[in-house]
Write an enzyme that holds these catalytic residues in place. Sequence first.
Site, PDB file in Angstrom:
ATOM      1  N   ASP A  13      -3.847 -54.101  11.123  1.00  0.00           N
ATOM      2  CA  ASP A  13      -2.961 -54.858  11.367  1.00  0.00           C
ATOM      3  C   ASP A  13      -2.551 -54.857  13.727  1.00  0.00           C
ATOM      4  O   ASP A  13      -1.192 -54.816  13.865  1.00  0.00           O
ATOM      5  CB  ASP A  13      -1.341 -54.285  10.937  1.00  0.00           C
ATOM      6  CG  ASP A  13      -1.380 -54.583   9.676  1.00  0.00           C
ATOM      7  OD1 ASP A  13      -2.244 -55.141   8.602  1.00  0.00           O
ATOM      8  OD2 ASP A  13      -1.379 -53.305   8.746  1.00  0.00           O
ATOM      9  N   HIS A  41      -6.078 -61.106   7.732  1.00  0.00           N
ATOM     10  CA  HIS A  41      -6.105 -61.398   9.463  1.00  0.00           C
ATOM     11  C   HIS A  41      -5.580 -62.969   9.455  1.00  0.00           C
ATOM     12  O   HIS A  41      -5.368 -63.441   8.792  1.00  0.00           O
ATOM     13  CB  HIS A  41      -7.376 -61.102  10.086  1.00  0.00           C
ATOM     14  CG  HIS A  41      -8.151 -59.858  10.200  1.00  0.00           C
ATOM     15  ND1 HIS A  41     -10.247 -59.920  10.418  1.00  0.00           N
ATOM     16  CD2 HIS A  41      -7.575 -59.029  10.062  1.00  0.00           C
ATOM     17  CE1 HIS A  41     -10.004 -59.223  10.427  1.00  0.00           C
ATOM     18  NE2 HIS A  41      -8.866 -57.827  10.038  1.00  0.00           N
TER      19      HIS A  41
HETATM   20  P1  IMP Z   1      -8.122 -49.118   0.397  1.00  0.00           P
HETATM   21  O1  IMP Z   1      -9.095 -49.631   1.707  1.00  0.00           O
HETATM   22  O2  IMP Z   1      -7.712 -50.427   0.315  1.00  0.00           O
HETATM   23  O3  IMP Z   1      -8.600 -48.830  -0.002  1.00  0.00           O
HETATM   24  O4  IMP Z   1      -6.725 -48.056   1.283  1.00  0.00           O
HETATM   25  C1  IMP Z   1      -7.505 -47.484   2.332  1.00  0.00           C
HETATM   26  C2  IMP Z   1      -5.998 -46.948   3.578  1.00  0.00           C
HETATM   27  O5  IMP Z   1      -6.875 -47.918   4.007  1.00  0.00           O
HETATM   28  C3  IMP Z   1      -4.433 -47.236   2.632  1.00  0.00           C
HETATM   29  O6  IMP Z   1      -3.422 -46.955   3.000  1.00  0.00           O
HETATM   30  C4  IMP Z   1      -4.648 -49.099   2.714  1.00  0.00           C
HETATM   31  O7  IMP Z   1      -3.186 -49.409   3.268  1.00  0.00           O
HETATM   32  C5  IMP Z   1      -5.468 -48.850   4.445  1.00  0.00           C
HETATM   33  N1  IMP Z   1      -5.823 -50.336   4.406  1.00  0.00           N
HETATM   34  C6  IMP Z   1      -6.803 -50.748   4.327  1.00  0.00           C
HETATM   35  N2  IMP Z   1      -6.664 -52.142   4.753  1.00  0.00           N
HETATM   36  C7  IMP Z   1      -6.368 -52.580   5.666  1.00  0.00           C
HETATM   37  C8  IMP Z   1      -5.709 -53.010   6.348  1.00  0.00           C
HETATM   38  O8  IMP Z   1      -6.362 -54.466   6.439  1.00  0.00           O
HETATM   39  N3  IMP Z   1      -4.792 -53.028   7.097  1.00  0.00           N
HETATM   40  C9  IMP Z   1      -4.036 -51.667   7.280  1.00  0.00           C
HETATM   41  N4  IMP Z   1      -4.357 -51.244   6.449  1.00  0.00           N
HETATM   42  C10 IMP Z   1      -5.270 -51.126   5.434  1.00  0.00           C
END
Ligand code: IMP
Length: 430
Positions: A13, A41
């Site tokens: 982010d 994005h």
């Molecule tokens: P997952 O990628 O859905 O397995 O989530 C694992 C961790 O990464 C969690 O804390 C999510 O909130 C974080 N996360 C995954 N993708 C993003 C992103 O694009 N932006 C911010 N946090 C992310």
Amino acid sequence: MPAAVIVGLQWGDEGKGKITDFIAGEADANVRFQGGANAGHTVDVGNQQFKFHQVPSGMLHRGVYGIIADGSVVDPPELLGEIEGLKKRGFSVSKLFISDRAHIVMPYHKQLDGAEETLRGTAAIGTTRKGIGPCYADKHSRIGFRMGDLLDVSGLREKIDFVARIKNAYASAIGVDVRIDADELYSEMVSYSEALRSHIADTPSLINGMMARRKRLLFEGAHGIMLDIDHGNYPFVTSSNTVSGDVYSSAGLSPRYGIKTIGILKAYSTRVGSGPFPTELSDSVGEHLALKGMEVGTTTGRRRRCGWLDLFAARYAVMLSGVNEIVLTKLDVLSGIDRLKVAVGYSVNGKRLSQYPSSLKDLMSAQPVYREFRGWDDQIDEGIVMYRQLPAEARRYVEFIEKFLRVRVRIVSVGHSRDSTILRGSASFF
Ligand code: IMP
């Protein structure tokens, strides 16, 4: 250099979407190489807003190829939704190519993601529940489905039968209510095969072929380096590598080609989901950052946790990704805060650390060592184009970041639109 990669230097982010769109105007192709629909994005063009999850953010520029490479995981219904959305708004997706080697996020991956999070209880990661972890786990267990499987529907039927046996046995062993109906799953996959077939391609050949012809490729990293599966705050990470070097393995780019790394750094920190966050603020400044920065997740709609800029973590991210240039985003959000703080180190049990720690225990108890700066009152006008038009205190903040990270800040972004972007130095990024 004909290739550049954009990576986030924090926990995601950072504003990668806006910058990818900005730079993609001078690229021939924009490549996503890891992650999937967990990424979000946002790009603002004029009075229109676009939210990308899987389609490369640079595809708003006419003629730019969009490539979803091998190391990505593809969620077909979500991707089809994004494609339809773009078409409805008059954009062509005829140049969108998806690797036949990219893995598919299956419906049961999403169910298992949610079920496993629930089983973790208070140790939950706070995933996006988009099935990312279970999909990458199956890839490594060699029971994953790849986009290329959609090109051979007879082979697909056989594979679904044996994978369904394994996944159903797993789900019942851990006591979760997930049951794969092989016939239903097969018909669903056949519909994706029909809808996506024309986009499926051998993308490493496409990418290396373009490089050989000296085309300009912009690789778009997702999430952020502190969420890298190997180098991030494990286990509070995502399931792919997010560092710049992953371009070589995940996109299949030949190491004969050099690549410039552009690191995106937000002027303060945010994090979604659980995990250590030493500079987190739960006071009125945290509230200011969340409200003024509109810190709500693009993918999940969750409110992001906010805190001071953590340069100790950013220095680690810069080292891992060999960052050549920095883009500093959302500097305008800091306007109106009296005193600003920036973490320049951590101490654990009263001892100052020399390197960013790997231990979760240390990260959880780390006390940031802050450096303080005078803030600025004036709002930063979104129309500013020259760096010297920024308040002197804001410039001091930017220059301290450069000095601490030993990397030049090439762009300062002070608003959502393409126009609120202050360039320092030459206009070309390649
Ligand atoms: P997952 O990628 O859905 O397995 O989530 C694992 C961790 O990464 C969690 O804390 C999510 O909130 C974080 N996360 C995954 N993708 C993003 C992103 O694009 N932006 C911010 N946090 C992310």
